[in-house]
Write a protein that holds these residues in place. Sequence first.
Motif, short mmCIF file in Angstrom:
data_model
loop_
_atom_site.label_atom_id
_atom_site.label_comp_id
_atom_site.label_asym_id
_atom_site.label_seq_id
_atom_site.Cartn_x
_atom_site.Cartn_y
_atom_site.Cartn_z
N SER A 147 0.19 -1.22 -0.06
CA SER A 147 -0.09 -0.13 -0.21
C SER A 147 0.89 1.18 0.19
N ARG A 153 -3.77 3.75 -0.20
CA ARG A 153 -3.94 3.13 -1.59
C ARG A 153 -3.73 1.96 -1.88
N ALA A 161 -2.77 0.13 -7.27
CA ALA A 161 -3.73 1.91 -8.09
C ALA A 161 -3.07 2.79 -8.13
#
Length: 197
Positions: free
Chosen positions: A171, A187, A191
């Motif tokens: 992340s 995120r 992403a």
Amino acid sequence: MLGKIRYITHPQVLIDPELDVRKWSLSDLGRSRMVSLASSGALTGTTTIISSAETKARETAEPLAEALGCDIIVREDMHENDRSATGYLPSHAFETAADQFFSHPTISYHGWETARAAQSRIVAAFFDSLPSATDGDILFVGHGAVGTLLYCHLANLPISRNHDQSPGGGSFFELTYANQTPNSGWRTIEALAAQAR
């Protein structure tokens, strides 16, 4: 000109109860995720990579550094919260311990480094590292718990596991050098890769 600052956590690891957790390596899935991110071009413009010294963090940083043509600055003080007092804990016991770690930041869980102490350490390492970069984007590579503690500090939030990354790691959050407040919560690195498309 200094631009974006990102903090990325290592993705999935090979869990080996017989091995010091600081020496755990990425799993095949974790490695695959990092190779995909490295090849996406999403980190173009990154000129400085600063990594925890733990094996899983360095293995996260290496494909990124290779793709970007960057050296890796390794910092011992960016390690994950010190939980060597208990050693390896099975998943259910670890989750209970992590809940206690975040819920009672000034109290040590069975000899663990406290969340408050770990936060002070990672915040100091973060700000001490910023002068290492003179141009471009900066990438920090580290761990979920101390990353969350850093996020809480930068976002001016109380220490809470509510701000933790999703299971599986891999992340990131980002901010700018000019405005050192995260522009969103955690995120996934997928992403981040998608931003390059």
